[in-house]
Design a protein around this motif. Structure first.
Motif, PDB file in Angstrom:
ATOM      1  N   GLU A   1       0.827  -1.208   0.000  1.00  0.00           N
ATOM      2  CA  GLU A   1       0.000   0.000   0.000  1.00  0.00           C
ATOM      3  C   GLU A   1       0.864   1.261   0.000  1.00  0.00           C
ATOM      4  OE1 GLU A   1      -3.850   0.257   0.087  1.00  0.00           O
ATOM      5  OE2 GLU A   1      -2.867  -1.266  -1.139  1.00  0.00           O
TER       6      GLU A   1
ATOM      7  N   SER B   1      -8.244  10.204  -0.641  1.00  0.00           N
ATOM      8  CA  SER B   1      -9.043   8.989  -0.820  1.00  0.00           C
ATOM      9  C   SER B   1      -9.178   8.197   0.476  1.00  0.00           C
ATOM     10  CB  SER B   1      -8.425   8.094  -1.891  1.00  0.00           C
ATOM     11  OG  SER B   1      -7.183   7.566  -1.447  1.00  0.00           O
TER      12      SER B   1
ATOM     13  N   ARG C   1      -8.700   5.106   0.681  1.00  0.00           N
ATOM     14  CA  ARG C   1      -7.566   4.164   0.700  1.00  0.00           C
ATOM     15  C   ARG C   1      -6.344   4.780   1.375  1.00  0.00           C
ATOM     16  NH1 ARG C   1      -5.166   1.096  -4.719  1.00  0.00           N
ATOM     17  NH2 ARG C   1      -3.651  -0.255  -3.644  1.00  0.00           N
TER      18      ARG C   1
ATOM     19  N   SER D   1      -7.041   5.311   5.171  1.00  0.00           N
ATOM     20  CA  SER D   1      -6.988   4.020   5.871  1.00  0.00           C
ATOM     21  C   SER D   1      -5.557   3.538   6.031  1.00  0.00           C
ATOM     22  CB  SER D   1      -7.808   2.976   5.106  1.00  0.00           C
ATOM     23  OG  SER D   1      -9.164   3.335   5.049  1.00  0.00           O
TER      24      SER D   1
END
Length: 483
Positions: free
Chosen positions: A274, A321, A323, A326
């Protein structure tokens, strides 16, 4: 006592939405608070990592002194001393506080104020008790002021994982971004020049630290550097802030890579991937910035600036975002909770001393760079790229663990080693820019624009190859500071 809290920033509209939905199963206690922060001339306390404030709420005044690690990201664990006071002047009758202030007491004066309307809840989650505070207000320093909108989760009892679970619950209702600035830091930033790009700074380490503890400290500093640069990008399209945001992610990924032997954790590979994704989202904008600096033709420069606007728009979308938000929460939790298992052999590898661990990392990476770079002139672009990546990891590792090599002789050898590494990285970076320029210009539809040929640098490549080979020879001959 110790204070453990998790902090996030949110917009004023997001705070209003949160108050309307109120996910904390009770009505908040509402307090009007005014905090006066004190320091000595030259911001002596701030430079020591100490803050002193007197906070008034109603008729009550509480003096608080805090000292701790300013390199944390999101999750703070700090020493804290509190006591009631009668007025707006510091009281220094505690011997421990006097020692902490070390002579600064007589010179203390107000430097800025923080005014907030605090909404406070006490939340029970299983065996955990958490105090939630939503602060809406402003920071005031001389003739300047800045809005303040943040939410804090402070663990009073139980598992710290409950802090992060509650943060995720809030983020589902309104976007929140990992907080890395204390209210004191906000005040000091307001006193100085407008904040811009933030470069990496040394992380305090000691030889007595375990490898895992050193990892956690360095990783938190990388995360903090990223968030500070991300914050700068919210109000400007600063090329250097973007570059440093990307550097911080690369540093964190490199740290994870060189520290992989410490972990047997199912989250490790996911978080590293990520982080790679987020760094790649910043890549096009950074590459265009580099090409703009090198472009000479007006037509090409104009087209590149248009492409830059689109690329920075994509960066903004990625950073805001779900994503990305997170990822910040997940990474901060993984770093701060530290529930990493031992390695596959069952040995507690993460208990190895930080200095022994660092020396092993240096040896491994040095051999890789020395061996793979023996024939840079004849090597293909992919091989040179691999040498560049290994060199970058070695450079970052040398910077990460520099505080462990603090004697006069070690520091001198370390400076020489970093200089040799920087020279090698610069040459390999220039070659990489040439190797990637064609694909980048093609993707932007700019290969046929006047001036594009200069960016491809075919005539410069032979010279750069020779310079890279010489830089590699110098690197190999430079004395290794850890030996």
């Amino acid at each position: 006592m110790h204070e453990t809290e998790l902090k996030f920033e949110l917009s004023s509209s997001g705070a209003a939405q949160l108050l309307k939905k109120n996910p904390f199963d009770s009505s908040p206690t509402i307090l009007q608070q005014k905090s006066i922060y004190f320091d000595a001339p030259g911001w002596e306390l701030s430079k020591r990592g100490v803050s002193l404030r007197i906070r008034q709420s109603g008729n009550e005044r509480i003096q608080t002194v805090k000292a701790g690690n300013g390199a944390a990201a999101g999750s703070y664990t700090r020493e804290e001393w509190e006591q009631p006071v009668a007025g707006d002047l510091p009281v220094l009758d505690d011997p421990e506080i006097r020692d902490l202030l070390a002579g600064a007491g007589p010179k203390l004066a107000p430097v800025f104020e923080v005014h907030v309307k605090r909404h406070r809840w006490n939340v029970a989650d299983g065996d955990a008790t958490i105090e939630v505070a939503l602060d809406l207000g402003k920071v005031v320093a001389a003739d300047r002021e800045a809005p303040l909108c943040e939410i804090e989760f402070e663990r009073k009892a139980g598992s710290p994982t409950a802090l992060f679970a509650l943060a995720r619950k809030v983020d589902q209702m309104t976007p929140v971004h990992l907080g890395v600035l204390s209210k004191a830091e906000r005040g000091y930033r307001l006193l100085g020049a407008a904040p811009g790009a933030v470069k990496a700074s040394p992380t305090p380490l000691t030889s007595e630290m375990s490898a895992a503890t050193a990892f956690a400290h360095i990783a938190a500093a990388c995360l903090r550097q990223f968030r500070l640069n991300e914050m700068a990008l919210t109000w400007s399209r600063d090329a250097e802030a973007l570059h440093q945001a990307r550097v911080s992610l690369r540093r964190l990924r490199s740290l994870c890579s060189i520290s992989k032997s410490l972990f047997e954790d199912s989250r490790f590979d996911h978080l590293r991937e990520e982080l790679k994704w987020l760094a790649s989202e910043l890549g096009d904008a950074r590459n265009i910035d580099v090409m703009i600096d090198r472009a000479s033709g007006e037509a090409l420069s104009h087209r590149l600036r248009d492409a830059r606007d689109d690329a920075y728009g994509a960066v903004k979308a990625a950073l805001s975002s779900v994503r990305a938000r997170s990822l910040m929460i997940d990474t901060a939790e993984w770093i701060s909770i530290r529930d990493w298992r031992t390695n596959q052999s069952g040995e507690a590898g993460h208990d190895q001393s930080s200095r022994d661990f660092a020396a092993g990392v240096f040896d491994k990476l040095w051999k890789k760079v020395a061996k793979r770079g023996t024939n840079l002139i004849e090597a293909d672009d992919e091989t040179r790229h691999e040498v560049r990546i290994a060199a970058k990891k070695l450079r970052y590792a040398a910077e990460f663990f520099a505080p462990l090599y603090a004697s006069k002789g070690e520091s001198k050898r370390h400076r020489r080693f970093i200089t040799a590494m920087s020279d090698l990285q610069d040459e390999l970076g220039s070659l990489n820019d040439l190797a990637t320029a064609s694909d980048m210009l093609s993707a932007l539809g700019l290969l046929d624009v006047a001036g594009a040929e200069e960016l491809l640098g075919a005539n410069d490549k032979a010279k750069l190859l020779q310079q890279a080979a010489e830089a590699h020879d110098n690197f190999v001959e430079t004395k290794r500071f850890w030996r």
